[in-house]
Design a protein around this motif. Structure first.
Motif, PDB file in Angstrom:
ATOM      1  N   ARG A   2       0.833  -1.215   0.000  1.00  0.00           N
ATOM      2  CA  ARG A   2       0.000   0.000   0.000  1.00  0.00           C
ATOM      3  C   ARG A   2       0.859   1.254   0.000  1.00  0.00           C
ATOM      4  O   ARG A   2       0.360   2.350   0.307  1.00  0.00           O
ATOM      5  N   ASN A   3       2.152   1.105  -0.288  1.00  0.00           N
ATOM      6  CA  ASN A   3       3.087   2.222  -0.289  1.00  0.00           C
ATOM      7  C   ASN A   3       3.098   2.949   1.056  1.00  0.00           C
ATOM      8  O   ASN A   3       3.226   4.169   1.133  1.00  0.00           O
ATOM      9  N   SER A   4       2.915   2.163   2.123  1.00  0.00           N
ATOM     10  CA  SER A   4       2.916   2.680   3.510  1.00  0.00           C
ATOM     11  C   SER A   4       1.868   3.765   3.723  1.00  0.00           C
ATOM     12  O   SER A   4       2.037   4.652   4.564  1.00  0.00           O
ATOM     13  N   SER A   5       0.784   3.679   2.978  1.00  0.00           N
ATOM     14  CA  SER A   5      -0.278   4.695   3.085  1.00  0.00           C
ATOM     15  C   SER A   5      -1.221   4.369   4.245  1.00  0.00           C
ATOM     16  O   SER A   5      -1.837   3.297   4.276  1.00  0.00           O
ATOM     17  N   ASP A   6      -1.369   5.312   5.161  1.00  0.00           N
ATOM     18  CA  ASP A   6      -2.291   5.132   6.284  1.00  0.00           C
ATOM     19  C   ASP A   6      -3.747   5.166   5.819  1.00  0.00           C
ATOM     20  O   ASP A   6      -4.599   4.475   6.372  1.00  0.00           O
ATOM     21  N   ALA A   7      -4.029   5.989   4.805  1.00  0.00           N
ATOM     22  CA  ALA A   7      -5.406   6.091   4.302  1.00  0.00           C
ATOM     23  C   ALA A   7      -5.863   4.754   3.718  1.00  0.00           C
ATOM     24  O   ALA A   7      -7.001   4.312   3.940  1.00  0.00           O
ATOM     25  N   VAL A   8      -4.978   4.102   2.972  1.00  0.00           N
ATOM     26  CA  VAL A   8      -5.305   2.795   2.407  1.00  0.00           C
ATOM     27  C   VAL A   8      -5.499   1.777   3.533  1.00  0.00           C
ATOM     28  O   VAL A   8      -6.419   0.951   3.486  1.00  0.00           O
ATOM     29  N   LEU A   9      -4.656   1.836   4.537  1.00  0.00           N
ATOM     30  CA  LEU A   9      -4.754   0.904   5.664  1.00  0.00           C
ATOM     31  C   LEU A   9      -6.097   1.019   6.371  1.00  0.00           C
ATOM     32  O   LEU A   9      -6.760   0.009   6.642  1.00  0.00           O
ATOM     33  N   VAL A  10      -6.518   2.221   6.684  1.00  0.00           N
ATOM     34  CA  VAL A  10      -7.796   2.418   7.377  1.00  0.00           C
ATOM     35  C   VAL A  10      -8.954   1.889   6.535  1.00  0.00           C
ATOM     36  O   VAL A  10      -9.845   1.193   7.040  1.00  0.00           O
ATOM     37  N   ALA A  11      -8.941   2.192   5.236  1.00  0.00           N
ATOM     38  CA  ALA A  11     -10.022   1.735   4.357  1.00  0.00           C
ATOM     39  C   ALA A  11     -10.051   0.215   4.263  1.00  0.00           C
ATOM     40  O   ALA A  11     -11.133  -0.398   4.263  1.00  0.00           O
ATOM     41  N   CYS A  12      -8.870  -0.415   4.194  1.00  0.00           N
ATOM     42  CA  CYS A  12      -8.805  -1.876   4.096  1.00  0.00           C
ATOM     43  C   CYS A  12      -9.277  -2.544   5.390  1.00  0.00           C
ATOM     44  O   CYS A  12      -9.958  -3.576   5.347  1.00  0.00           O
ATOM     45  N   LEU A  13      -8.909  -1.979   6.522  1.00  0.00           N
ATOM     46  CA  LEU A  13      -9.384  -2.524   7.807  1.00  0.00           C
ATOM     47  C   LEU A  13     -10.907  -2.442   7.905  1.00  0.00           C
ATOM     48  O   LEU A  13     -11.563  -3.394   8.352  1.00  0.00           O
ATOM     49  N   ALA A  14     -11.459  -1.313   7.467  1.00  0.00           N
ATOM     50  CA  ALA A  14     -12.912  -1.153   7.517  1.00  0.00           C
ATOM     51  C   ALA A  14     -13.607  -2.156   6.601  1.00  0.00           C
ATOM     52  O   ALA A  14     -14.611  -2.784   6.984  1.00  0.00           O
ATOM     53  N   ALA A  15     -13.074  -2.337   5.383  1.00  0.00           N
ATOM     54  CA  ALA A  15     -13.668  -3.290   4.452  1.00  0.00           C
ATOM     55  C   ALA A  15     -13.537  -4.720   4.964  1.00  0.00           C
ATOM     56  O   ALA A  15     -14.484  -5.523   4.859  1.00  0.00           O
ATOM     57  N   LEU A  16     -12.390  -5.036   5.523  1.00  0.00           N
ATOM     58  CA  LEU A  16     -12.161  -6.389   6.048  1.00  0.00           C
ATOM     59  C   LEU A  16     -13.112  -6.703   7.192  1.00  0.00           C
ATOM     60  O   LEU A  16     -13.675  -7.811   7.274  1.00  0.00           O
ATOM     61  N   ARG A  17     -13.334  -5.760   8.057  1.00  0.00           N
ATOM     62  CA  ARG A  17     -14.260  -5.970   9.184  1.00  0.00           C
ATOM     63  C   ARG A  17     -15.694  -6.133   8.695  1.00  0.00           C
ATOM     64  O   ARG A  17     -16.469  -6.916   9.258  1.00  0.00           O
ATOM     65  N   ARG A  18     -16.061  -5.396   7.650  1.00  0.00           N
ATOM     66  CA  ARG A  18     -17.407  -5.530   7.111  1.00  0.00           C
ATOM     67  C   ARG A  18     -17.596  -6.933   6.508  1.00  0.00           C
ATOM     68  O   ARG A  18     -18.627  -7.585   6.716  1.00  0.00           O
ATOM     69  N   LEU A  19     -16.592  -7.398   5.767  1.00  0.00           N
ATOM     70  CA  LEU A  19     -16.680  -8.729   5.164  1.00  0.00           C
ATOM     71  C   LEU A  19     -16.657  -9.826   6.227  1.00  0.00           C
ATOM     72  O   LEU A  19     -17.363 -10.834   6.112  1.00  0.00           O
ATOM     73  N   ALA A  20     -15.848  -9.637   7.265  1.00  0.00           N
ATOM     74  CA  ALA A  20     -15.753 -10.639   8.327  1.00  0.00           C
ATOM     75  C   ALA A  20     -17.071 -10.782   9.073  1.00  0.00           C
ATOM     76  O   ALA A  20     -17.387 -11.857   9.603  1.00  0.00           O
ATOM     77  N   GLY A  21     -17.845  -9.702   9.117  1.00  0.00           N
ATOM     78  CA  GLY A  21     -19.143  -9.785   9.773  1.00  0.00           C
ATOM     79  C   GLY A  21     -20.115 -10.680   9.048  1.00  0.00           C
ATOM     80  O   GLY A  21     -21.035 -11.249   9.645  1.00  0.00           O
ATOM     81  N   VAL A  22     -19.903 -10.830   7.726  1.00  0.00           N
ATOM     82  CA  VAL A  22     -20.791 -11.679   6.914  1.00  0.00           C
ATOM     83  C   VAL A  22     -20.215 -13.082   6.759  1.00  0.00           C
ATOM     84  O   VAL A  22     -20.938 -14.079   6.840  1.00  0.00           O
ATOM     85  N   CYS A  23     -18.901 -13.169   6.544  1.00  0.00           N
ATOM     86  CA  CYS A  23     -18.258 -14.471   6.299  1.00  0.00           C
ATOM     87  C   CYS A  23     -17.020 -14.620   7.184  1.00  0.00           C
ATOM     88  O   CYS A  23     -15.880 -14.546   6.686  1.00  0.00           O
ATOM     89  N   PRO A  24     -17.177 -14.827   8.475  1.00  0.00           N
ATOM     90  CA  PRO A  24     -16.015 -14.934   9.374  1.00  0.00           C
ATOM     91  C   PRO A  24     -15.169 -16.170   9.114  1.00  0.00           C
ATOM     92  O   PRO A  24     -13.995 -16.210   9.510  1.00  0.00           O
ATOM     93  N   GLU A  25     -15.718 -17.181   8.463  1.00  0.00           N
ATOM     94  CA  GLU A  25     -14.967 -18.416   8.226  1.00  0.00           C
ATOM     95  C   GLU A  25     -13.801 -18.220   7.265  1.00  0.00           C
ATOM     96  O   GLU A  25     -12.939 -19.089   7.144  1.00  0.00           O
ATOM     97  N   GLY A  26     -13.755 -17.092   6.594  1.00  0.00           N
ATOM     98  CA  GLY A  26     -12.669 -16.833   5.654  1.00  0.00           C
ATOM     99  C   GLY A  26     -11.406 -16.302   6.308  1.00  0.00           C
ATOM    100  O   GLY A  26     -10.454 -15.969   5.615  1.00  0.00           O
ATOM    101  N   LEU A  27     -11.373 -16.234   7.632  1.00  0.00           N
ATOM    102  CA  LEU A  27     -10.233 -15.657   8.352  1.00  0.00           C
ATOM    103  C   LEU A  27      -9.502 -16.698   9.185  1.00  0.00           C
ATOM    104  O   LEU A  27     -10.123 -17.610   9.761  1.00  0.00           O
ATOM    105  N   GLN A  28      -8.193 -16.582   9.265  1.00  0.00           N
ATOM    106  CA  GLN A  28      -7.414 -17.377  10.200  1.00  0.00           C
ATOM    107  C   GLN A  28      -7.521 -16.754  11.598  1.00  0.00           C
ATOM    108  O   GLN A  28      -7.854 -15.577  11.752  1.00  0.00           O
ATOM    109  N   ASP A  29      -7.194 -17.535  12.607  1.00  0.00           N
ATOM    110  CA  ASP A  29      -7.318 -17.059  13.990  1.00  0.00           C
ATOM    111  C   ASP A  29      -6.442 -15.838  14.233  1.00  0.00           C
ATOM    112  O   ASP A  29      -6.863 -14.878  14.888  1.00  0.00           O
ATOM    113  N   SER A  30      -5.215 -15.847  13.697  1.00  0.00           N
ATOM    114  CA  SER A  30      -4.304 -14.718  13.936  1.00  0.00           C
ATOM    115  C   SER A  30      -4.836 -13.443  13.283  1.00  0.00           C
ATOM    116  O   SER A  30      -4.726 -12.349  13.845  1.00  0.00           O
TER     117      SER A  30
END
Length: 565
Positions: free
Chosen positions: A512-540
């Protein structure tokens, strides 16, 4: 940097004609040497050592030499140096390099004092108002010297942090006084010169701008603007108008201050007069390109509103008899006047009246674009309009804009750069707030396109292209997060391995070229997806990226080393 906009404006003001000063290199060195030694003497007298840091040699940038009796070029010369020092002090302040901040403040004070004394010696335009501003400027210089010297003696970080705010405020006020003094002095010199210059109306094939240059007025932007605008307004000759419009466009490229002057001198009015005459149809692209440049400033947008410029643009965009180049340049003007960076655009009442016509025409232009440049201009206008009013998103939905945009993305002739994809994903991100948007995205295989945008990489590595790629990644993640409210979109995203890519972007700064803006957006998207399909994530991944507070996950990922992955 932390510099206020007025410092950058002052820098533009003094830069706009420096490239015209062509002098012998030895003569320039001799002229510069005097000022350089003056600064060194000042440093020694203040008992401050001259820095031997690697970037010290670039701290003083001087431009070519004015004659001893030329106050206008003297102002430009000294103003260039001071604006450069102001900008660099701001950079060093942001890096907490206090020794450099103080030594550069000494140089800044030296140059400010020299500018005031030298200008007073050669100019007859001094006034009480200028004297007051000069006094305020020198007081702020002294204040800056005092506070930066105190900072050198402080070791407590908390105290330095509070003093940093004080230095920043002092620097801001100093820049404001400098800008006021420079603008007032330049205005007076231009007025003096305008009274001495005659023959502004040119004859034969010589343009007004060239005439001013020949008369020795190359540093008089107001004169050049007045002459060119008058010539465009009065001319009924297509060749004269073409030449003069070209010269006016050249002036707009000298920076925002000159665009303000052109707008105030009636440039917008004159150019729309050209765009309303069928006789000048072949000149529409050139006139519209010049209008787009002028409308980068608020004054240009105000003038456009006064002459019903939006209505004229709508007429051009909706008239298929105009060439694609003409409609593309009209789209560029629309993109400029609806820019979210210009607060005045929110008050364009006339735009609301023509918005549906303009949006419809822009979607059609995107669909029929024969080149990447035309598509870029049309899509940029649509992207800005989606910020301008939420009703535009509903219009786009009704016009099947999602299908048009996604089809274009598979056409390398139209969409071939990150800059263009930035416009497309901006439109998708703003449209994704509408619930109906999700079904259209799925139907057109839009999730796969968004997935591809998460992997946007620069080709050339230039700062502008890298920044564009970061924006594409950020907006793609934002779009995905918004669309994933719909379970069907979320499941499709998981099927396409979007979660894996989002995790990679979070954990690997280089992706992400060390971009904080990209990081925040990706975390938000990942959390939204995890709420629907949590089985797609490893424990870590769940424990580090989903379970903690968003700010804790952000801090964890922003401090990760490359070897962590």
């Amino acid at each position: 940097s932390n510099l206020p906009s007025n410092i950058h404006m002052a820098s533009f003001l003094v830069c706009f004609k420096l490239h015209l000063m062509q002098v012998d290199s030895v003569q320039r060195w001799m002229e510069d040497l005097k000022l350089m030694t003056e600064c060194e003497c000042m440093c020694i007298l203040q008992a401050k050592p001259i820095s031997l840091e690697e970037d010290a040699q670039g701290d003083l940038i001087l431009a070519g030499g004015p004659g001893p009796g030329d106050p206008l070029q003297l102002l430009l010369r000294r103003g260039w140096v001071i604006s450069t020092e102001l900008r660099r002090i701001g950079q060093k302040l942001a890096q907490d390099r206090w020794a450099r901040v103080h030594s550069m403040s000494v140089r800044l004070t030296c140059h400010a004092r020299s500018m005031v004394s030298e200008y007073s010696a050669v100019s007859r335009n001094s006034s009480k108002e200028m004297g007051q501003i000069e006094k305020l400027l020198m007081e702020k210089c002294s204040e800056l010297l005092a506070v930066t010297e105190r900072c050198l003696q402080v070791e407590n970080e908390h105290v330095l942090k509070s003093m940093k705010a004080c230095v920043s405020e002092t620097l801001s006020m100093l820049g404001q006084h400098f800008g006021q003094l420079l603008e007032l002095a330049l205005t007076r010199e231009v007025q003096t010169e305008s009274r001495s210059v005659t023959g502004l109306e040119c004859s034969g094939g010589i343009s007004a701008y060239c005439s001013l240059r020949l008369l020795g007025s190359s540093n008089s932007p107001v004169l050049a603007s007045q002459a060119l605008v008058r010539k465009i307004d009065a001319s009924d000759n297509i060749y004269t108008t073409e030449s003069t419009t070209g010269n006016l466009f050249s002036l707009t490229q000298e920076g925002a201050p000159l665009c303000r002057i052109i707008a105030k001198e009636g440039g917008v009015v004159a150019l729309f007069k050209v765009c309303r005459q069928d006789t000048f149809r072949c000149l529409y692209p050139q006139a519209l390109r010049t209008l787009a440049s002028i409308c980068c400033v608020e004054e240009g947008v105000h003038q456009l509103e006064k002459v019903d410029g939006v209505l004229c643009l709508a007429d051009i965009l909706t008239d298929d008899s105009h060439s694609e180049a003409t409609r593309a340049e009209a789209a560029a003007v629309v993109a400029q006047v609806t820019s979210p960076h210009l607060p005045v655009t929110q008050h364009l009442s006339s735009f609301m009246e023509s918005m549906e016509e303009i949006v419809t025409a822009l979607v059609k232009l995107c669909q029929e674009a024969s080149s990447g440049e035309v598509f870029l201009l049309a899509s940029a206008a649509l992207a800005n309009i989606t910020f301008f009013d939420t009703m535009a998103c509903e219009m786009l939905l009704q016009l099947n804009a999602i299908r048009v945009l996604l089809e274009a993305c598979s056409d390398k002739q139209r969409v071939d750069t990150p800059y263009t994809r930035d416009q497309v994903v901006t439109i998708l991100a703003n449209m994704s707030v509408l619930e109906q948007c999700a079904s259209d995205i799925i139907q057109e295989n839009g999730v796969q396109l968004i997935m591809g945008m998460l992997s946007e990489k620069p080709r050339s590595g230039t700062p502008a292209e890298v920044a564009a790629c970061e924006r594409v990644q950020q907006k793609a993640a934002v779009t995905l997060a918004r669309l994933s409210r719909d379970p069907d979109v979320a499941r499709e995203a998981v099927r396409l391995s979007c979660m894996s890519r989002l995790i990679e972007l979070c954990r690997s700064p280089s992706e992400r070229n060390s971009s904080d803006a990209v990081l925040v957006a990706c975390l938000a998207a990942l959390r939204r997806l995890a709420g629907v399909c949590p089985e797609g994530l490893q424990d870590s991944d769940f424990q580090q990226l989903i379970q903690p507070r968003l700010v804790d996950s952000f801090l964890l990922c922003s401090n990760m080393e490359e070897s962590f992955v």
